[in-house]
Design a protein around this motif. Structure first.
Motif, PDB file in Angstrom:
ATOM      1  N   UNK A 182       4.906 -11.232 -11.879  1.00  0.00           N
ATOM      2  CA  UNK A 182       5.139 -10.720 -10.534  1.00  0.00           C
ATOM      3  C   UNK A 182       4.448 -11.658  -9.558  1.00  0.00           C
ATOM      4  N   UNK A 183       5.219 -12.185  -8.622  1.00  0.00           N
ATOM      5  CA  UNK A 183       4.680 -13.077  -7.604  1.00  0.00           C
ATOM      6  C   UNK A 183       4.515 -12.287  -6.311  1.00  0.00           C
ATOM      7  N   UNK A 184       3.305 -12.270  -5.802  1.00  0.00           N
ATOM      8  CA  UNK A 184       3.030 -11.548  -4.561  1.00  0.00           C
ATOM      9  C   UNK A 184       3.569 -12.353  -3.373  1.00  0.00           C
ATOM     10  N   UNK A 185       4.298 -11.673  -2.506  1.00  0.00           N
ATOM     11  CA  UNK A 185       4.851 -12.332  -1.319  1.00  0.00           C
ATOM     12  C   UNK A 185       4.294 -11.687  -0.057  1.00  0.00           C
ATOM     13  N   UNK A 186       3.103 -11.090  -0.171  1.00  0.00           N
ATOM     14  CA  UNK A 186       2.452 -10.553   1.012  1.00  0.00           C
ATOM     15  C   UNK A 186       2.077 -11.684   1.953  1.00  0.00           C
ATOM     16  N   UNK A 187       1.632 -11.339   3.132  1.00  0.00           N
ATOM     17  CA  UNK A 187       1.353 -12.334   4.166  1.00  0.00           C
ATOM     18  C   UNK A 187       0.324 -13.374   3.710  1.00  0.00           C
ATOM     19  N   UNK A 188      -0.784 -12.918   3.164  1.00  0.00           N
ATOM     20  CA  UNK A 188      -1.829 -13.862   2.741  1.00  0.00           C
ATOM     21  C   UNK A 188      -1.307 -14.791   1.638  1.00  0.00           C
ATOM     22  N   UNK A 189      -0.608 -14.240   0.684  1.00  0.00           N
ATOM     23  CA  UNK A 189      -0.071 -15.076  -0.400  1.00  0.00           C
ATOM     24  C   UNK A 189       0.963 -16.056   0.140  1.00  0.00           C
TER      25      UNK A 189
ATOM     26  N   UNK B 174       1.018 -17.339   3.182  1.00  0.00           N
ATOM     27  CA  UNK B 174       0.279 -18.375   3.917  1.00  0.00           C
ATOM     28  C   UNK B 174      -0.367 -19.371   2.959  1.00  0.00           C
ATOM     29  N   UNK B 175      -0.843 -18.884   1.823  1.00  0.00           N
ATOM     30  CA  UNK B 175      -1.548 -19.760   0.877  1.00  0.00           C
ATOM     31  C   UNK B 175      -0.646 -20.350  -0.213  1.00  0.00           C
ATOM     32  N   UNK B 176       0.660 -20.236  -0.051  1.00  0.00           N
ATOM     33  CA  UNK B 176       1.538 -21.021  -0.906  1.00  0.00           C
ATOM     34  C   UNK B 176       2.356 -20.310  -1.962  1.00  0.00           C
ATOM     35  N   UNK B 177       2.559 -19.014  -1.842  1.00  0.00           N
ATOM     36  CA  UNK B 177       3.344 -18.334  -2.878  1.00  0.00           C
ATOM     37  C   UNK B 177       4.796 -18.807  -2.915  1.00  0.00           C
ATOM     38  N   UNK B 178       5.306 -19.296  -1.795  1.00  0.00           N
ATOM     39  CA  UNK B 178       6.676 -19.834  -1.793  1.00  0.00           C
ATOM     40  C   UNK B 178       6.772 -21.039  -2.719  1.00  0.00           C
ATOM     41  N   UNK B 179       5.773 -21.903  -2.664  1.00  0.00           N
ATOM     42  CA  UNK B 179       5.753 -23.065  -3.560  1.00  0.00           C
ATOM     43  C   UNK B 179       5.646 -22.630  -5.022  1.00  0.00           C
ATOM     44  N   UNK B 180       4.794 -21.638  -5.282  1.00  0.00           N
ATOM     45  CA  UNK B 180       4.651 -21.138  -6.653  1.00  0.00           C
ATOM     46  C   UNK B 180       5.970 -20.571  -7.162  1.00  0.00           C
ATOM     47  N   UNK B 181       6.647 -19.825  -6.307  1.00  0.00           N
ATOM     48  CA  UNK B 181       7.931 -19.254  -6.706  1.00  0.00           C
ATOM     49  C   UNK B 181       8.924 -20.367  -7.011  1.00  0.00           C
ATOM     50  N   UNK B 182       8.941 -21.397  -6.209  1.00  0.00           N
ATOM     51  CA  UNK B 182       9.838 -22.524  -6.463  1.00  0.00           C
ATOM     52  C   UNK B 182       9.572 -23.174  -7.802  1.00  0.00           C
TER      53      UNK B 182
ATOM     54  N   UNK C 268      -2.207  -6.347  -3.009  1.00  0.00           N
ATOM     55  CA  UNK C 268      -3.359  -5.716  -2.390  1.00  0.00           C
ATOM     56  C   UNK C 268      -4.690  -6.389  -2.645  1.00  0.00           C
ATOM     57  N   UNK C 269      -4.683  -7.602  -3.113  1.00  0.00           N
ATOM     58  CA  UNK C 269      -5.934  -8.344  -3.285  1.00  0.00           C
ATOM     59  C   UNK C 269      -5.826  -9.652  -2.501  1.00  0.00           C
ATOM     60  N   UNK C 270      -5.631  -9.519  -1.208  1.00  0.00           N
ATOM     61  CA  UNK C 270      -5.317 -10.654  -0.337  1.00  0.00           C
ATOM     62  C   UNK C 270      -6.401 -11.727  -0.335  1.00  0.00           C
ATOM     63  N   UNK C 271      -7.642 -11.361  -0.593  1.00  0.00           N
ATOM     64  CA  UNK C 271      -8.723 -12.336  -0.621  1.00  0.00           C
ATOM     65  C   UNK C 271      -8.606 -13.321  -1.769  1.00  0.00           C
ATOM     66  N   UNK C 272      -7.739 -13.043  -2.726  1.00  0.00           N
ATOM     67  CA  UNK C 272      -7.556 -13.916  -3.885  1.00  0.00           C
ATOM     68  C   UNK C 272      -6.251 -14.701  -3.808  1.00  0.00           C
ATOM     69  N   UNK C 273      -5.620 -14.708  -2.641  1.00  0.00           N
ATOM     70  CA  UNK C 273      -4.297 -15.332  -2.466  1.00  0.00           C
ATOM     71  C   UNK C 273      -4.335 -16.835  -2.694  1.00  0.00           C
TER      72      UNK C 273
ATOM     73  N   UNK D  95      -3.854 -19.083  -7.510  1.00  0.00           N
ATOM     74  CA  UNK D  95      -2.993 -19.932  -8.346  1.00  0.00           C
ATOM     75  C   UNK D  95      -2.539 -21.145  -7.531  1.00  0.00           C
ATOM     76  N   UNK D  96      -2.572 -22.278  -8.164  1.00  0.00           N
ATOM     77  CA  UNK D  96      -2.125 -23.505  -7.505  1.00  0.00           C
ATOM     78  C   UNK D  96      -0.874 -24.039  -8.185  1.00  0.00           C
TER      79      UNK D  96
END
Length: 156
Positions: free
Chosen positions: A74-81, A83-91, A119-124, A137-138
């Motif tokens: 499950x890839x989080x797509x919340x705002x913090x994630x 901003x910190x690159x979840x779109x790249x991770x999904x790609x 719900x753990x935005x500090x770990x985004x 995750x990088x």
């Protein structure tokens, strides 16, 4: 109808269409997804057409119509994630796994899902695999995570 489904149905002594969502949630918890043959049973039990059941099951992204992979990502797509690159991770995941969101790899090893916010935005950015949180995750370590899981699956 298997015994577990009977038990679920018995927990709803007054069947009505209003019970569709909680019933689908119970079934998904039992099966991991919503199998077509069980949805037919739900249709008969609640006296709701299959088209309505599929309408609900496909509207809410919490429901799955296919079995999840051994490793459900499950890839989080919340705002913090975001901003910190979840779109790249999904790609990277889409390319590496060669599936689309909501699908399972042909070997049944991985399934991929987008969730709104874990719900753990500090770990985004984060993702979860079978409920385990992978923080910060990088792009570099996502491939290592997949490799480790493949090795783990092959060693069993």
């Amino acid at each position: 109808m298997n015994k577990s489904l009977s038990e679920i149905f018995n927990s709803y002594p007054n069947p009505s269409p209003d019970l569709l969502i909680p019933l689908l949630q119970d079934i998904q918890e039992m099966e991991g997804y919503l199998p077509h043959d069980i949805l037919k049973e739900v249709s008969r039990f609640l006296n709701v057409p299959m088209s309505s059941i599929y309408g609900v099951a496909t509207f809410y992204n919490q429901f799955r119509l296919h079995p999840p992979g051994k490793y459900h990502i499950q890839v989080c797509r919340g705002t913090a994630c975001h901003v910190y690159g979840s779109t790249d991770l999904m790609g990277i995941l889409l390319q590496e796994l060669d599936i689309n969101v909501g699908q399972t790899t042909s070997d049944g090893l991985f399934s991929l899902e987008i969730v709104s916010c874990i719900g753990v935005c500090g770990l985004a950015p984060i993702l979860t695999i079978n409920g385990e949180v992978y923080p910060k995750v990088t792009a570099e370590n996502i491939l290592q995570i997949l490799s480790d899981l493949r090795s783990k699956a092959n060693n069993k």
